[in-house]
Write an enzyme that holds these catalytic residues in place. Structure first.
Site, PDB file in Angstrom:
ATOM      1  CB  ALA A   1     -38.513   0.212   3.899  1.00 50.22           C
ATOM      2  N   GLY A   2     -35.704   1.748   4.243  1.00 52.68           N
ATOM      3  CA  GLY A   2     -34.836   2.527   5.122  1.00 52.68           C
ATOM      4  C   GLY A   2     -34.552   3.884   4.507  1.00 52.68           C
TER       5      GLY A   2
ATOM      6  CG  ASP B   1      -2.187   0.842   0.979  1.00 49.52           C
ATOM      7  OD1 ASP B   1      -3.280   0.271   0.824  1.00 49.52           O
ATOM      8  OD2 ASP B   1      -2.062   2.091   0.914  1.00 49.52           O
TER       9      ASP B   1
ATOM     10  CB  CYS C   1     -19.710  -0.794  -3.302  1.00 46.75           C
ATOM     11  SG  CYS C   1     -18.072  -1.318  -2.801  1.00 46.75           S
TER      12      CYS C   1
HETATM   13  N1  LIG Z   1     -15.480  -2.072   0.080  1.00 45.74           N
HETATM   14  C1  LIG Z   1     -16.232  -3.036  -0.427  1.00 45.74           C
HETATM   15  O1  LIG Z   1     -17.151  -3.560   0.217  1.00 45.74           O
HETATM   16  C2  LIG Z   1     -15.971  -3.539  -1.833  1.00 45.74           C
HETATM   17  C3  LIG Z   1     -16.590  -4.722  -2.256  1.00 45.74           C
HETATM   18  C4  LIG Z   1     -16.339  -5.182  -3.541  1.00 45.74           C
HETATM   19  C5  LIG Z   1     -15.513  -4.447  -4.390  1.00 45.74           C
HETATM   20  N2  LIG Z   1     -14.947  -3.290  -3.961  1.00 45.74           N
HETATM   21  C6  LIG Z   1     -14.045  -2.573  -4.876  1.00 45.74           C
HETATM   22  O2  LIG Z   1     -12.702  -2.887  -4.499  1.00 45.74           O
HETATM   23  C7  LIG Z   1     -11.852  -1.748  -4.723  1.00 45.74           C
HETATM   24  C8  LIG Z   1     -11.167  -1.368  -3.408  1.00 45.74           C
HETATM   25  O3  LIG Z   1     -12.170  -0.960  -2.505  1.00 45.74           O
HETATM   26  P1  LIG Z   1     -11.859  -0.757  -0.953  1.00 45.74           P
HETATM   27  O4  LIG Z   1     -13.172  -0.507  -0.292  1.00 45.74           O
HETATM   28  O5  LIG Z   1     -10.990  -1.860  -0.481  1.00 45.74           O
HETATM   29  O6  LIG Z   1     -11.010   0.596  -0.999  1.00 45.74           O
HETATM   30  P2  LIG Z   1     -10.216   1.256   0.219  1.00 45.74           P
HETATM   31  O7  LIG Z   1     -10.295   2.706  -0.017  1.00 45.74           O
HETATM   32  O8  LIG Z   1     -10.701   0.692   1.507  1.00 45.74           O
HETATM   33  O9  LIG Z   1      -8.718   0.734   0.016  1.00 45.74           O
HETATM   34  C9  LIG Z   1      -7.953   1.056  -1.110  1.00 45.74           C
HETATM   35  C10 LIG Z   1      -6.483   1.022  -0.702  1.00 45.74           C
HETATM   36  O10 LIG Z   1      -5.689   1.139  -1.899  1.00 45.74           O
HETATM   37  C11 LIG Z   1      -4.546   1.919  -1.576  1.00 45.74           C
HETATM   38  N3  LIG Z   1      -3.967   2.459  -2.810  1.00 45.74           N
HETATM   39  C12 LIG Z   1      -4.469   3.409  -3.631  1.00 45.74           C
HETATM   40  N4  LIG Z   1      -3.640   3.600  -4.693  1.00 45.74           N
HETATM   41  C13 LIG Z   1      -2.610   2.744  -4.521  1.00 45.74           C
HETATM   42  C14 LIG Z   1      -1.442   2.451  -5.288  1.00 45.74           C
HETATM   43  N5  LIG Z   1      -1.186   3.082  -6.432  1.00 45.74           N
HETATM   44  N6  LIG Z   1      -0.590   1.518  -4.826  1.00 45.74           N
HETATM   45  C15 LIG Z   1      -0.840   0.860  -3.653  1.00 45.74           C
HETATM   46  N7  LIG Z   1      -1.914   1.094  -2.894  1.00 45.74           N
HETATM   47  C16 LIG Z   1      -2.802   2.019  -3.324  1.00 45.74           C
HETATM   48  C17 LIG Z   1      -5.096   2.982  -0.643  1.00 45.74           C
HETATM   49  O11 LIG Z   1      -4.061   3.595   0.111  1.00 45.74           O
HETATM   50  C18 LIG Z   1      -6.068   2.184   0.204  1.00 45.74           C
HETATM   51  O12 LIG Z   1      -5.463   1.676   1.372  1.00 45.74           O
HETATM   52  C19 LIG Z   1     -12.748  -0.652  -5.282  1.00 45.74           C
HETATM   53  O13 LIG Z   1     -12.692  -0.681  -6.684  1.00 45.74           O
HETATM   54  C20 LIG Z   1     -14.144  -1.053  -4.805  1.00 45.74           C
HETATM   55  O14 LIG Z   1     -15.149  -0.581  -5.664  1.00 45.74           O
HETATM   56  C21 LIG Z   1     -15.144  -2.822  -2.693  1.00 45.74           C
END
Ligand SMILES: NC(=O)c1ccc[n+]([C@@H]2O[C@H](COP(=O)([O-])OP(=O)(O)OC[C@H]3O[C@@H](n4cnc5c(N)ncnc54)[C@H](O)[C@@H]3O)[C@@H](O)[C@H]2O)c1
Length: 468
Positions: free
Chosen positions: A277-278, A53, A285
């Site tokens: 409902a809410g 990260d 997401c």
């Molecule tokens: N949160 C969910 O419930 C969920 C579920 C399914 C899919 N997703 C998808 O998964 C992806 C990640 O979501 P998330 O909720 O984990 O995001 P998040 O914001 O919790 O985490 C993303 C992480 O990526 C790091 N990051 C950003 N750019 C970087 C780089 N160039 N190199 C290394 N690290 C980097 C950030 O510092 C951060 O810690 C998104 O596309 C989201 O739509 C999320």
């Protein structure tokens, strides 16, 4: 807050995973909600995983086994991974990438002002990892939710970066379907594993990482896998907006939404999930993925009126909450409103696009004094905008002191356990707006409260109590 998986006996342990899964070397880029869960989960399955990260503070904490996110069971999993040596974290691509056979992309893909998905983090990750590839051709696995065609964009970016070197660009889209608040459970019990690629061999290689989980594997091309993720999230959002629209109808005609849902959801073609409902959907997401799919429609010149309506209804739920409080209290100017819940749903610390935050903003803009309690935010006030911090209270009971109304905006389980007799004694007025329908209306009314739920039949307005 305690980390527990006790209520989730189905969560897998190493004993439940098939032994004999071939250990592979994996790098996971991005250690947020998805990346950390996937990294820790793959480590638990027996793979050797390094999470990368760009956030140095986050990585330092993860190396110590400290988590910024609230995800039941995840802290235990990370700790086990660190202790066993199967899991490590770094800010250095050079450390994680050269040895990796699989490189997962799990960076955030936020929404741009136009509604598109912002791919800057994906591009940055590719630019950082490409120089670290040392002649091997690992499979790049995209887990970030990103628009149809992103896999091909990644392929092109890699080809450009690797033109001088003998490295093949192998891309697999492996969308993530976990839900925050039950991410660990979802990782170990996926409904399906979708792997899309130009190469079925590469797709199946990625699927083999999850071999111990016995899930159905769906192999597609790249674009189809990307589409599956957007369609899944947009459909869930559609269900929520649909039932919320019906709830507003129920409010007007005096029909109870819970009974309607019960009568409808028994039909196995319909079901009950994402059908409550809410005050609307939120989080990082659903809102952005609906917007991104609409944007895809605009790009391809295809109208998406259903998706537009889903967004519109979701906005209306927020304003409807405020309007209904106003209709009971009159002007909100100077009114003291207790708020329970600020995260976008229970069991997460995530306040991104939270409906609760929007409702609090609307109430505050209308002149109300807010006294808010949320278990995750109480532990970490930086989760909410700075202007909200003076609103925060340490307990649910502190929040209701001398309040004109209580608004429940997130469905944390602990709210059901608060003694409402004490709550009523602490409040000046006796109005409860239950924006998540977590309370039993009859019980609450029997205690003397005036109750407003979402889509629940209205009670008659009560006289304001002035004796306390
Ligand atoms: N949160 C969910 O419930 C969920 C579920 C399914 C899919 N997703 C998808 O998964 C992806 C990640 O979501 P998330 O909720 O984990 O995001 P998040 O914001 O919790 O985490 C993303 C992480 O990526 C790091 N990051 C950003 N750019 C970087 C780089 N160039 N190199 C290394 N690290 C980097 C950030 O510092 C951060 O810690 C998104 O596309 C989201 O739509 C999320």
């Amino acid at each position: 807050m305690t980390e527990t998986i006790a209520e989730r006996p189905a969560v897998v342990t190493t004993e439940k995973v098939d032994q004999g899964v071939k250990t592979r070397r994996v790098a996971v880029i991005g250690c947020g909600h998805v990346g950390l869960t996937v990294a820790a989960g793959l480590g638990e399955l027996g793979h050797s995983v390094v999470g990368v990260d760009v956030n140095e503070g986050l990585v330092t904490e993860l190396c110590r086994g400290e988590l910024r996110i609230h995800e039941p069971g995840l802290a235990d999993l990370v700790r086990r991974g660190l202790d066993s040596g199967r899991l490590a974290f770094t800010t250095h691509y050079d450390y994680a990438v050269p040895e990796a056979e699989f490189i997962f992309l799990a960076v955030d893909t936020p929404q741009t002002l136009a509604g598109a998905a912002d791919l800057r983090n994906i591009r940055a990750a590719i630019n950082s990892l490409a120089p670290a590839l040392n002649g091997s051709s690992p499979i790049i696995v995209n887990k970030s939710t990103s628009p149809i065609g992103t896999g091909e964009t990644i392929e092109e970016l890699l080809r450009e970066a690797l033109v001088e070197r003998n490295v093949r660009a192998r891309i697999v889209s492996n969308p993530e379907f976990l839900q925050q608040g039950r991410g660990v459970d979802d990782f170990f019990h996926p409904d399906r594993i979708v792997v899309g690629s130009r190469s079925a061999v590469d797709a199946l290689e990625v699927a083999s990482l999850y071999e111990g989980l016995h899930s159905e594997v769906i192999v597609t091309d790249l674009r189809t896998a990307e589409m599956i993720k957007y369609v899944a999230n947009s459909f869930l959002a559609t269900r929520i907006s649909f039932i919320n629209e019906i709830a507003r109808l129920c409010e007007s005609i005096g029909v109870d939404i819970d009974q309607v849902v019960e009568g409808v959801a028994q039909d196995p073609r319909i079901g009950s999930q994402f059908f409550r409902a809410g005050i609307g959907f939120g989080g990082s997401c659903l809102p952005k993925d609906v917007a991104a799919l609409r944007y895809v429609g605009e790009t391809f010149g295809v109208a998406t009126p259903v998706l537009s309506a889903v967004q519109e209804v979701n906005r209306m739920q927020r304003t409807s909450a405020v309007r209904r409080l106003q209709s009971r209290l009159g002007s909100l100017e100077g009114r003291r409103i207790a708020v329970w819940g600020l995260t976008f749903k229970r069991d997460t610390e995530d306040t991104r696009e939270s409906p609760a935050i929007d409702v609090v903003s609307l109430l505050s803009n209308a002149g109300a004094h807010i006294q808010a309690y949320d278990p995750a935010v109480a532990a970490n006030p930086s989760l909410v905008p700075e202007r909200f911090r003076p609103f925060l209270r340490a307990t649910p009971l502190e929040a209701v002191q001398k309040a004109d109304a209580l608004a429940i905006l997130t469905d944390w389980t602990e709210f059901k356990d608060v003694d409402l007799v004490t709550v009523r004694a602490a409040m000046i007025n006796d109005l409860i707006f239950d924006g998540r329908n977590v309370l039993d209306q009859a019980e609450v009314e029997a205690l003397g409260f005036a109750y407003i739920g979402v889509g629940r039949s209205a009670t008659l307005p009560r006289r304001r109590r002035t004796d306390r």
